[in-house]
Design an enzyme around this catalytic site. Structure first.
Site, mmCIF file in Angstrom:
data_model
loop_
_atom_site.group_PDB
_atom_site.id
_atom_site.type_symbol
_atom_site.label_atom_id
_atom_site.label_comp_id
_atom_site.label_asym_id
_atom_site.label_seq_id
_atom_site.Cartn_x
_atom_site.Cartn_y
_atom_site.Cartn_z
ATOM 1 N N SER A 1 0.865 -1.192 0.000
ATOM 2 C CA SER A 1 0.000 0.000 0.000
ATOM 3 C C SER A 1 0.890 1.228 0.000
ATOM 4 C CB SER A 1 -0.853 0.001 1.272
ATOM 5 O OG SER A 1 -1.390 1.277 1.511
ATOM 6 N N TYR B 1 -1.138 -1.395 10.224
ATOM 7 C CA TYR B 1 -1.199 -1.613 8.774
ATOM 8 C C TYR B 1 0.089 -1.118 8.097
ATOM 9 C CZ TYR B 1 -3.522 -1.446 4.124
ATOM 10 O OH TYR B 1 -3.893 -1.627 2.807
ATOM 11 N N LYS C 1 2.565 -3.411 5.983
ATOM 12 C CA LYS C 1 2.733 -3.155 4.549
ATOM 13 C C LYS C 1 4.174 -2.767 4.210
ATOM 14 C CE LYS C 1 -1.418 -4.091 2.990
ATOM 15 N NZ LYS C 1 -1.629 -5.253 2.110
HETATM 16 N N1 CAA Z 1 -3.124 13.985 10.640
HETATM 17 C C1 CAA Z 1 -3.091 14.651 11.816
HETATM 18 N N2 CAA Z 1 -4.060 14.604 12.732
HETATM 19 C C2 CAA Z 1 -5.120 13.832 12.448
HETATM 20 C C3 CAA Z 1 -5.235 13.100 11.243
HETATM 21 C C4 CAA Z 1 -4.172 13.199 10.327
HETATM 22 N N3 CAA Z 1 -4.196 12.547 9.161
HETATM 23 N N4 CAA Z 1 -6.383 12.424 11.258
HETATM 24 C C5 CAA Z 1 -7.001 12.720 12.420
HETATM 25 N N5 CAA Z 1 -6.226 13.586 13.136
HETATM 26 C C6 CAA Z 1 -6.532 14.171 14.433
HETATM 27 C C7 CAA Z 1 -7.896 14.864 14.360
HETATM 28 O O1 CAA Z 1 -7.755 16.181 13.864
HETATM 29 C C8 CAA Z 1 -8.363 14.831 15.798
HETATM 30 O O2 CAA Z 1 -7.698 15.834 16.512
HETATM 31 P P1 CAA Z 1 -8.495 16.700 17.627
HETATM 32 O O3 CAA Z 1 -8.967 15.706 18.640
HETATM 33 O O4 CAA Z 1 -7.470 17.657 18.133
HETATM 34 O O5 CAA Z 1 -9.604 17.342 16.865
HETATM 35 C C9 CAA Z 1 -7.814 13.491 16.308
HETATM 36 O O6 CAA Z 1 -6.701 13.172 15.442
HETATM 37 C C10 CAA Z 1 -8.823 12.383 16.257
HETATM 38 O O7 CAA Z 1 -9.255 12.238 14.877
HETATM 39 P P2 CAA Z 1 -10.624 11.526 14.473
HETATM 40 O O8 CAA Z 1 -11.770 12.419 14.832
HETATM 41 O O9 CAA Z 1 -10.540 11.083 13.054
HETATM 42 O O10 CAA Z 1 -10.587 10.289 15.508
HETATM 43 P P3 CAA Z 1 -11.414 8.975 15.497
HETATM 44 O O11 CAA Z 1 -11.040 8.268 16.766
HETATM 45 O O12 CAA Z 1 -12.853 9.215 15.200
HETATM 46 O O13 CAA Z 1 -10.840 8.148 14.240
HETATM 47 C C11 CAA Z 1 -9.267 7.055 12.865
HETATM 48 C C12 CAA Z 1 -9.485 7.760 14.202
HETATM 49 C C13 CAA Z 1 -10.132 5.779 12.810
HETATM 50 C C14 CAA Z 1 -7.808 6.651 12.769
HETATM 51 C C15 CAA Z 1 -9.687 7.998 11.724
HETATM 52 O O14 CAA Z 1 -8.941 9.195 11.835
HETATM 53 C C16 CAA Z 1 -9.445 7.427 10.351
HETATM 54 O O15 CAA Z 1 -10.229 6.616 9.849
HETATM 55 N N6 CAA Z 1 -8.351 7.845 9.691
HETATM 56 C C17 CAA Z 1 -8.000 7.408 8.326
HETATM 57 C C18 CAA Z 1 -7.209 6.156 8.349
HETATM 58 C C19 CAA Z 1 -6.965 5.691 6.929
HETATM 59 O O16 CAA Z 1 -6.597 6.440 6.028
HETATM 60 N N7 CAA Z 1 -7.155 4.399 6.666
HETATM 61 C C20 CAA Z 1 -6.993 3.867 5.364
HETATM 62 C C21 CAA Z 1 -7.946 2.720 5.193
HETATM 63 S S1 CAA Z 1 -7.986 2.157 3.503
HETATM 64 C C22 CAA Z 1 -6.513 1.421 3.315
HETATM 65 O O17 CAA Z 1 -5.726 1.258 4.204
HETATM 66 C C23 CAA Z 1 -6.191 0.937 1.924
HETATM 67 C C24 CAA Z 1 -4.894 1.437 1.511
HETATM 68 O O18 CAA Z 1 -3.938 0.676 1.444
HETATM 69 C C25 CAA Z 1 -4.735 2.839 1.097
#
Ligand code: CAA
Length: 248
Positions: free
Chosen positions: A142, A155, A159
């Site tokens: 990935s 992950y 990866k």
């Molecule tokens: N960079 C910096 N800070 C981040 C961030 C990022 N990318 N993402 C979230 N944050 C921060 C938020 O701003 C928040 O900060 P505050 O509390 O100060 O507001 C804090 O972290 C919590 O963020 P969430 O509200 O998103 O927290 P959550 O507990 O609801 O969710 C999570 C956490 C599940 C990790 C969610 O952020 C998420 O789904 N992130 C994306 C993960 C991702 O990209 N997964 C890929 C899946 S598909 C795949 O993996 C296939 C592939 O190979 C590409």
């Protein structure tokens, strides 16, 4: 048997990227075996729509996280008269959470399914490739294995490990007509990515220079190229296709 006389096995080939890869390899003239988790293999309703040009794919159940299960699969395929020339280790899962929120079982599940599976699936199929002096092993990683991603320590570790595995094995079998490569897709229009929270997904798409998610068929075409004779000089490579996101 397809026109190429070769057989490909695609783990997690029942849906998403794996299904697209199975189709592309079939279109390239290979016989195709897909595996899915043992529970899924009982309900093969999805095979119907795949039944085109060259017949249905053979479907086998296997738990790629379990070496006993992958060894049993290899024995069963052998008993059924199959030999695997092209192995695509595609099956994988995500269990996203920040490290502070991640428990041991979440870490273990991803490492076992996405990384230990490389050992489990490859080892039983390598010896026959060595005997035939031809093979293609294509490991699906990935963009996040090299870029990192908030919420994916498990992950990203797995990866990144996939490509280390690829390079070491590529060296071990380079003189035996077997190539081993990694394909690293970016974010695709698959169930795995569509399951992300909408605001999170929108933010990710903003970081993709081409301005959209990738299509599984685009990655599958790349895999089909690597599986062919034209790619014999490519080994130990990590081929990225991510709409330019690696530069963001
Ligand atoms: N960079 C910096 N800070 C981040 C961030 C990022 N990318 N993402 C979230 N944050 C921060 C938020 O701003 C928040 O900060 P505050 O509390 O100060 O507001 C804090 O972290 C919590 O963020 P969430 O509200 O998103 O927290 P959550 O507990 O609801 O969710 C999570 C956490 C599940 C990790 C969610 O952020 C998420 O789904 N992130 C994306 C993960 C991702 O990209 N997964 C890929 C899946 S598909 C795949 O993996 C296939 C592939 O190979 C590409």
């Amino acid at each position: 048997m397809g026109q190429s006389g070769r057989t490909a096995l695609v783990t997690g080939g029942n849906r998403g990227l794996g299904a697209a890869i199975a189709r592309a390899l079939s279109d390239a003239g290979h016989a195709v075996i897909v595996t899915c988790t043992p529970a899924n293999s009982q309900s093969v309703a999805w095979v119907g729509p795949q039944d085109y040009e060259g017949g249905p794919f053979a479907v086998y159940g296997v738990d790629v996280a379990d070496d006993q299960s992958t060894e049993a699969l290899a024995r069963q395929l052998h008993a059924d008269g199959h030999h695997v020339d092209i192995l695509v280790t595609n099956a994988g899962i995500t269990r996203d959470a920040s490290l502070r929120e991640m428990d041991q079982s979440t870490w273990d599940a991803v490492l076992r399914t996405d990384l230990h599976s490389m050992f489990n699936m490859t080892r039983p199929f390598l010896e026959p490739m060595l005997e035939r002096n031809w093979g293609r092993i294509i490991n699906i990683s990935s963009i996040n294995g090299s870029k990192g991603q908030f919420g994916q320590t498990n992950y990203c570790a797995a990866k990144a490990g996939v490509h280390g595995f690829t390079k070491a094995l590529a060296l071990e079998v380079a003189r035996n007509g077997i190539t081993v490569n990694t394909v690293s897709p970016g974010y695709l229009e698959t169930e795995m990515v569509m399951a992300l929270r909408e605001d999170v997904r929108k933010r990710i798409v903003q970081d993709i220079p081409v301005g959209r998610l990738g299509r599984a068929a685009e990655i599958a075409a790349l895999v089909a190229f690597i599986a062919g004779d034209a790619a014999a000089f490519m080994t130990g490579s990590n081929v990225a296709m991510n709409g330019g996101q690696h530069m963001s």
